[in-house]
Design an enzyme around this catalytic site. Structure first.
Site, PDB file in Angstrom:
ATOM      1  N   GLY A 155      -0.332   4.458  -0.086  1.00  0.00           N
ATOM      2  CA  GLY A 155      -1.128   5.624   0.275  1.00  0.00           C
ATOM      3  C   GLY A 155      -1.773   6.252  -0.942  1.00  0.00           C
ATOM      4  O   GLY A 155      -2.444   5.570  -1.723  1.00  0.00           O
ATOM      5  N   ALA A 156      -1.564   7.549  -1.117  1.00  0.00           N
ATOM      6  CA  ALA A 156      -2.179   8.273  -2.230  1.00  0.00           C
ATOM      7  C   ALA A 156      -1.678   7.793  -3.584  1.00  0.00           C
ATOM      8  O   ALA A 156      -2.314   8.071  -4.616  1.00  0.00           O
ATOM      9  CB  ALA A 156      -1.919   9.767  -2.086  1.00  0.00           C
ATOM     10  N   GLY A 166      -7.665   0.717   3.493  1.00  0.00           N
ATOM     11  CA  GLY A 166      -6.846  -0.468   3.241  1.00  0.00           C
ATOM     12  C   GLY A 166      -7.649  -1.749   3.323  1.00  0.00           C
ATOM     13  O   GLY A 166      -7.373  -2.713   2.595  1.00  0.00           O
ATOM     14  N   ASP A 167      -8.662  -1.765   4.175  1.00  0.00           N
ATOM     15  CA  ASP A 167      -9.515  -2.946   4.297  1.00  0.00           C
ATOM     16  C   ASP A 167     -10.368  -3.133   3.044  1.00  0.00           C
ATOM     17  O   ASP A 167     -10.600  -4.257   2.595  1.00  0.00           O
ATOM     18  CB  ASP A 167     -10.414  -2.815   5.522  1.00  0.00           C
ATOM     19  CG  ASP A 167      -9.616  -2.516   6.781  1.00  0.00           C
ATOM     20  OD1 ASP A 167      -8.466  -2.983   6.864  1.00  0.00           O
ATOM     21  OD2 ASP A 167     -10.131  -1.804   7.658  1.00  0.00           O
ATOM     22  N   SER A 212       0.849  -1.184   0.000  1.00  0.00           N
ATOM     23  CA  SER A 212       0.000   0.000   0.000  1.00  0.00           C
ATOM     24  C   SER A 212       0.892   1.245   0.000  1.00  0.00           C
ATOM     25  O   SER A 212       1.721   1.423   0.895  1.00  0.00           O
ATOM     26  CB  SER A 212      -0.911  -0.014   1.227  1.00  0.00           C
ATOM     27  OG  SER A 212      -1.675   1.164   1.281  1.00  0.00           O
ATOM     28  N   GLY A 253      -1.457   4.635  -4.454  1.00  0.00           N
ATOM     29  CA  GLY A 253      -2.123   3.388  -4.834  1.00  0.00           C
ATOM     30  C   GLY A 253      -1.469   2.143  -4.297  1.00  0.00           C
ATOM     31  O   GLY A 253      -1.017   2.091  -3.144  1.00  0.00           O
TER      32      GLY A 253
END
Length: 316
Positions: free
Chosen positions: A227-228, A256-257, A225, A230
């Site tokens: 963050g912004a 994230g889930d 992950s 992707g």
């Protein structure tokens, strides 16, 4: 059926205020309560996508009662082809924790307060394992999500991964720290760390070499992950990065889930990796845009889905 495991469930409480100012009194404009913890968020999104989902883990005390009442009434969401998640939580003596998200309506930022969770006894852990083994017999995939509550040994996820592999069930691990390190050694099918967790695991700050190193340590596929920026996927079939088309401002709780739900649903549907990543990124972005923690905005998801950019990455 897709099984999600949340050993440290929570009652998620979202407060929305005009502006968050430290050391002052605030009037809360809106309060939303949801059954939470990473695996419960994953299961709720899976249900909204039309997949049968079952949640297990622990729930206890008055907070646990409220969580289970809300879970029973959650449903699969508007237009869902499946009802809400099935409750297979194990009752415990301790009280389920609460998490509080304070959303600043002016800036769109969120301040998160997370309680540690109840202590789980040896007998309660044994009861969970009995139920887990039984649930694996009907599962197409399993997700192991979130932190470990007090009383659970640090190798718990590694134990659950070995049991899933022994039952022939694909398993995704989404946790951090030492539980992540030990879980990877048990050879899960997928892991979904963020860039900070990857750096802590491998010592590499660049997510790509860190993800490659994580695969060498035992994970079959690594979905990082960013963050912004992707998701980065390092798999036996190739390496891809999927990026959202917009910079989303809002409540990131559960984003994230939602990505995990996208990855798991794509796995059981047999989608190619680019399609799995596209779904995961669109769901995560739509979750940030939703007003309540752990939910996604269905209209935003449909609009975002064809606009997610997926590019193949070279490893050398």
């Amino acid at each position: 059926m897709i099984l999600t495991v949340t050993l440290n469930t929570a009652l998620d409480i979202t407060y929305r205020v005009p502006a968050l100012v430290p050391a002052t009194t605030h009037r809360v404009g809106e309060v939303i309560e949801r059954p939470g913890g990473k695996g419960l968020n994953v299961a709720r999104v899976l249900s909204a996508l039309g997949h049968e989902s079952v949640v297990t883990g622990f729930a206890g005390g008055r907070t646990g009662d409220v969580l289970r009442e809300l879970l029973a009434g959650s449903g699969g969401g508007p237009g869902a082809a499946s009802p809400g998640p099935v409750d297979a939580l194990v009752p415990i003596a301790g009280a389920t924790r609460r998490t509080v998200a304070v959303v600043d309506r002016t800036t769109g930022t969120t301040t998160q307060l997370n309680e540690p969770g109840p202590t789980v006894s040896t007998a309660e852990w044994a009861a969970f394992l009995t139920g887990y083994d039984r649930l694996l017999t009907g599962a197409d995939a399993v997700a192991l999500c979130g932190s470990l509550p007090p009383g659970i040994h640090v190798g718990a996820y590694a134990e659950l991964i070995r049991r899933a592999r022994g039952a022939g069930v694909p398993v995704l691990l989404d946790t951090g720290g030492e539980p992540l390190r030990r879980g990877i050694a048990a050879r899960p099918d997928l892991v979904k760390p963020n860039a900070v967790e990857l750096a802590g695991l491998t010592g590499a700050r660049d997510p790509l070499p860190a993800a490659l190193d994580t695969r060498r340590r035992g994970a079959h596929c690594v979905i990082a992950s960013l963050g912004a920026d992707g998701l980065l996927a390092v798999t036996p079939d190739g390496v891809w990065q999927a990026a959202p088309p917009v910079a989303a401002r809002g409540n990131p709780t559960g984003a994230g889930d939602s990505a995990v739900a996208g990855l798991l649903s794509g796995l059981v549907e047999g989608l190619a990796w680019p399609a799995r990543l596209t779904r995961a990124v669109a769901l995560a972005t739509a979750t940030v845009l939703a007003p309540a923690a752990g939910e996604f905005d269905a209209r935003s998801y449909e609009e975002l889905l064809p606009r997610v950019a997926v590019t193949e990455r070279r490893t050398a």
